[in-house]
Design a protein around this motif. Structure first.
Motif, PDB file in Angstrom:
ATOM      1  N   ILE A 280       0.823  -1.213   0.000  1.00 27.58           N
ATOM      2  CA  ILE A 280       0.000   0.000   0.000  1.00 27.58           C
ATOM      3  C   ILE A 280       0.860   1.267   0.000  1.00 27.58           C
ATOM      4  CG2 ILE A 280      -1.938  -1.185   1.066  1.00 27.58           C
ATOM      5  CD1 ILE A 280      -1.276   0.281   3.688  1.00 27.58           C
ATOM      6  N   ALA A 281       2.164   1.134   0.221  1.00 25.35           N
ATOM      7  CA  ALA A 281       3.089   2.256   0.035  1.00 25.35           C
ATOM      8  C   ALA A 281       3.885   2.082  -1.258  1.00 25.35           C
ATOM      9  CB  ALA A 281       4.043   2.374   1.226  1.00 25.35           C
ATOM     10  N   TRP A 282       4.482   0.924  -1.444  1.00 24.70           N
ATOM     11  CA  TRP A 282       5.304   0.641  -2.623  1.00 24.70           C
ATOM     12  C   TRP A 282       4.474   0.620  -3.900  1.00 24.70           C
ATOM     13  CZ3 TRP A 282      10.347   0.721  -3.437  1.00 24.70           C
ATOM     14  CH2 TRP A 282      10.863   0.117  -4.582  1.00 24.70           C
ATOM     15  N   GLY A 283       3.215   0.229  -3.795  1.00 27.26           N
ATOM     16  CA  GLY A 283       2.362   0.092  -4.970  1.00 27.26           C
ATOM     17  C   GLY A 283       2.201   1.369  -5.766  1.00 27.26           C
ATOM     18  N   TRP A 284       2.229   2.528  -5.088  1.00 25.64           N
ATOM     19  CA  TRP A 284       2.117   3.798  -5.817  1.00 25.64           C
ATOM     20  C   TRP A 284       3.324   4.012  -6.729  1.00 25.64           C
ATOM     21  CZ3 TRP A 284      -2.610   5.441  -5.358  1.00 25.64           C
ATOM     22  CH2 TRP A 284      -3.324   5.133  -4.192  1.00 25.64           C
ATOM     23  N   ARG A 285       4.482   3.527  -6.294  1.00 28.60           N
ATOM     24  CA  ARG A 285       5.692   3.649  -7.100  1.00 28.60           C
ATOM     25  C   ARG A 285       5.625   2.757  -8.342  1.00 28.60           C
ATOM     26  NH1 ARG A 285      10.692   5.638  -5.513  1.00 28.60           N
ATOM     27  NH2 ARG A 285       9.371   7.029  -4.285  1.00 28.60           N
ATOM     28  N   THR A 286       4.884   1.662  -8.265  1.00 27.84           N
ATOM     29  CA  THR A 286       4.822   0.715  -9.373  1.00 27.84           C
ATOM     30  C   THR A 286       3.746   1.057 -10.392  1.00 27.84           C
ATOM     31  OG1 THR A 286       3.237  -0.811  -8.323  1.00 27.84           O
ATOM     32  CG2 THR A 286       5.573  -1.109  -7.789  1.00 27.84           C
ATOM     33  N   LEU A 287       2.863   1.991 -10.084  1.00 24.40           N
ATOM     34  CA  LEU A 287       1.814   2.354 -11.037  1.00 24.40           C
ATOM     35  C   LEU A 287       2.419   2.966 -12.298  1.00 24.40           C
ATOM     36  CD1 LEU A 287      -0.970   3.869  -8.750  1.00 24.40           C
ATOM     37  CD2 LEU A 287      -1.048   1.713 -10.005  1.00 24.40           C
TER      38      LEU A 287
ATOM     39  N   MET B  59       6.872  -0.835   6.025  1.00 22.02           N
ATOM     40  CA  MET B  59       5.894  -0.663   4.955  1.00 22.02           C
ATOM     41  C   MET B  59       6.568  -0.052   3.720  1.00 22.02           C
ATOM     42  SD  MET B  59       2.482   0.562   7.048  1.00 22.02           S
ATOM     43  CE  MET B  59       1.720   1.173   5.538  1.00 22.02           C
ATOM     44  N   ALA B  60       7.731  -0.560   3.371  1.00 21.27           N
ATOM     45  CA  ALA B  60       8.515  -0.138   2.202  1.00 21.27           C
ATOM     46  C   ALA B  60       9.220   1.187   2.403  1.00 21.27           C
ATOM     47  CB  ALA B  60       7.656  -0.081   0.938  1.00 21.27           C
ATOM     48  N   GLY B  61       9.157   1.744   3.616  1.00 23.61           N
ATOM     49  CA  GLY B  61       9.788   3.030   3.864  1.00 23.61           C
ATOM     50  C   GLY B  61      11.273   3.044   3.550  1.00 23.61           C
ATOM     51  N   VAL B  62      12.001   2.049   4.020  1.00 26.23           N
ATOM     52  CA  VAL B  62      13.453   2.022   3.817  1.00 26.23           C
ATOM     53  C   VAL B  62      13.775   1.986   2.328  1.00 26.23           C
ATOM     54  CG1 VAL B  62      15.569   0.733   4.272  1.00 26.23           C
ATOM     55  CG2 VAL B  62      13.835   0.950   6.070  1.00 26.23           C
ATOM     56  N   ALA B  63      13.000   1.221   1.554  1.00 26.84           N
ATOM     57  CA  ALA B  63      13.227   1.140   0.116  1.00 26.84           C
ATOM     58  C   ALA B  63      12.880   2.450  -0.584  1.00 26.84           C
ATOM     59  CB  ALA B  63      12.403  -0.002  -0.477  1.00 26.84           C
ATOM     60  N   LEU B  64      11.874   3.162  -0.088  1.00 27.59           N
ATOM     61  CA  LEU B  64      11.445   4.411  -0.715  1.00 27.59           C
ATOM     62  C   LEU B  64      12.310   5.593  -0.311  1.00 27.59           C
ATOM     63  CD1 LEU B  64       7.608   3.888  -0.238  1.00 27.59           C
ATOM     64  CD2 LEU B  64       8.798   3.935  -2.441  1.00 27.59           C
ATOM     65  N   TRP B  65      12.662   5.691   0.954  1.00 29.08           N
ATOM     66  CA  TRP B  65      13.376   6.866   1.458  1.00 29.08           C
ATOM     67  C   TRP B  65      14.794   6.977   0.927  1.00 29.08           C
ATOM     68  CZ3 TRP B  65      11.603   5.036   6.892  1.00 29.08           C
ATOM     69  CH2 TRP B  65      10.254   5.371   7.066  1.00 29.08           C
TER      70      TRP B  65
ATOM     71  N   LEU C 141      13.644   2.769 -12.362  1.00 36.82           N
ATOM     72  CA  LEU C 141      14.809   1.926 -12.621  1.00 36.82           C
ATOM     73  C   LEU C 141      16.074   2.526 -12.024  1.00 36.82           C
ATOM     74  CD1 LEU C 141      15.866  -0.597 -14.202  1.00 36.82           C
ATOM     75  CD2 LEU C 141      16.209   0.939 -16.155  1.00 36.82           C
ATOM     76  N   ALA C 142      16.147   3.859 -12.002  1.00 34.47           N
ATOM     77  CA  ALA C 142      17.362   4.543 -11.558  1.00 34.47           C
ATOM     78  C   ALA C 142      17.727   4.252 -10.109  1.00 34.47           C
ATOM     79  CB  ALA C 142      17.208   6.047 -11.750  1.00 34.47           C
ATOM     80  N   ALA C 143      16.755   3.841  -9.293  1.00 34.48           N
ATOM     81  CA  ALA C 143      17.038   3.569  -7.877  1.00 34.48           C
ATOM     82  C   ALA C 143      18.000   2.405  -7.697  1.00 34.48           C
ATOM     83  CB  ALA C 143      15.733   3.281  -7.132  1.00 34.48           C
ATOM     84  N   ASP C 144      18.018   1.465  -8.650  1.00 37.53           N
ATOM     85  CA  ASP C 144      18.820   0.255  -8.482  1.00 37.53           C
ATOM     86  C   ASP C 144      19.811  -0.017  -9.601  1.00 37.53           C
ATOM     87  OD1 ASP C 144      17.556  -0.877  -6.022  1.00 37.53           O
ATOM     88  OD2 ASP C 144      15.781  -0.923  -7.288  1.00 37.53           O
ATOM     89  N   ALA C 145      19.550   0.496 -10.786  1.00 39.89           N
ATOM     90  CA  ALA C 145      20.323   0.086 -11.959  1.00 39.89           C
ATOM     91  C   ALA C 145      21.683   0.775 -12.030  1.00 39.89           C
ATOM     92  CB  ALA C 145      19.531   0.388 -13.229  1.00 39.89           C
ATOM     93  N   ASP C 146      22.619   0.111 -12.701  1.00 41.67           N
ATOM     94  CA  ASP C 146      23.926   0.736 -12.931  1.00 41.67           C
ATOM     95  C   ASP C 146      23.862   1.638 -14.163  1.00 41.67           C
ATOM     96  OD1 ASP C 146      24.059  -0.916 -15.204  1.00 41.67           O
ATOM     97  OD2 ASP C 146      25.272  -2.425 -14.189  1.00 41.67           O
TER      98      ASP C 146
END
Length: 260
Positions: free
Chosen positions: A92-99, A146-152, A217-222
């Protein structure tokens, strides 16, 4: 989708509202399911070019309704991956990023704990001047989950995230803006968000969706992956009817007419 979340669509903009106003939109099982349902519904709405997420009443979201969750919860096990890599509460937090379309969060009152994490899933976050925020979980002896660490990690410095998490202290909109949690401050964040959404909805929807994919993609990709992704997205858009329409509308000084 339950009555706890409403969606109204006009002019390619989805107005999404958390509607548990009597409880400051605190998260109980019904609201959690409603948010998940809203994300699922938006994912299939090809005519929506931008979404605005806000809360009715006095607050955006006061975080978990602790009494409600302890008495029944959402029925979701923490370790159960129900939505791709995420469990329900993360979704319910991460899902907005995936839309596929951009999401703008209009925040007022408070955004504590889970509410702060939901807000963080938006592409852009506009806050009222008096809004209060908190990474609240350690106040209850817990960690953000709730995905905070991944989002922040794409919003604020590591030491700032640690300090706010370790202390669970409240901070205001000005501090949130300095750290990068908030994009801008506005007296009427929902009106500001709707105006911004209208601008975005007036751009080539294929280009906007492609741009969101690139930034996600930029959050993780090289670098190599990102360079290739830029070229791939551009080649898929260039000389398409919508891209040609963007050029012609600019040259003819008129509003574009895009197909979704």
């Amino acid at each position: 989708m339950t009555e706890c979340v409403t969606i109204a669509v006009a002019d390619h903009v989805a107005d999404v509202r958390l509607a548990r106003a009597d409880k400051m939109n605190a998260l109980d099982a019904a609201l959690v399911d409603g948010i998940a349902g809203a994300v699922e519904r938006l994912a299939g709405m090809t005519d929506v070019r931008c979404a605005v997420l806000s809360g009715e009443g006095r607050a955006f979201c006061a975080g978990l309704d602790m009494a409600s969750m302890q008495s029944g919860g959402s029925g979701n096990a923490l370790g159960e991956r129900t939505h791709g890599p995420a469990n329900l509460m993360q979704h319910i937090a991460w899902g907005w990023r995936t839309l596929p379309m951009p999401v703008i969060a209009a925040v007022h009152g408070v955004a504590f704990g889970g509410g702060f994490q939901i807000m963080s899933g938006a592409d852009v976050r506009i806050a009222a001047p008096g809004t209060r925020f908190a990474v609240r979980e350690t106040h209850w002896g817990l960690v953000p989950d709730m995905a905070g660490v991944a989002l922040w990690r794409t919003l604020a410095r590591d030491d700032v995230l640690r300090e706010l998490t370790y202390t669970a202290r409240e901070f205001d909109a000005d501090e949130a803006l300095r750290h990068g949690f908030v994009t801008r401050i506005a007296d009427d964040p929902r009106a500001e968000a709707m105006a911004l959404a209208a601008v975005i909805a007036g751009r080539n929807p294929q280009a906007i969706r492609a741009a969101k994919r690139l930034f996600t993609l930029a959050a993780d990709a090289d670098g190599d992956t990102l360079l290739q992704a830029e070229s791939d997205e551009q080649m898929a858009i260039i000389r398409t009817p919508n891209q040609r329409e963007a050029v012609m509308a600019n040259m003819e000084k008129r509003l574009p007419r895009f197909a979704d």
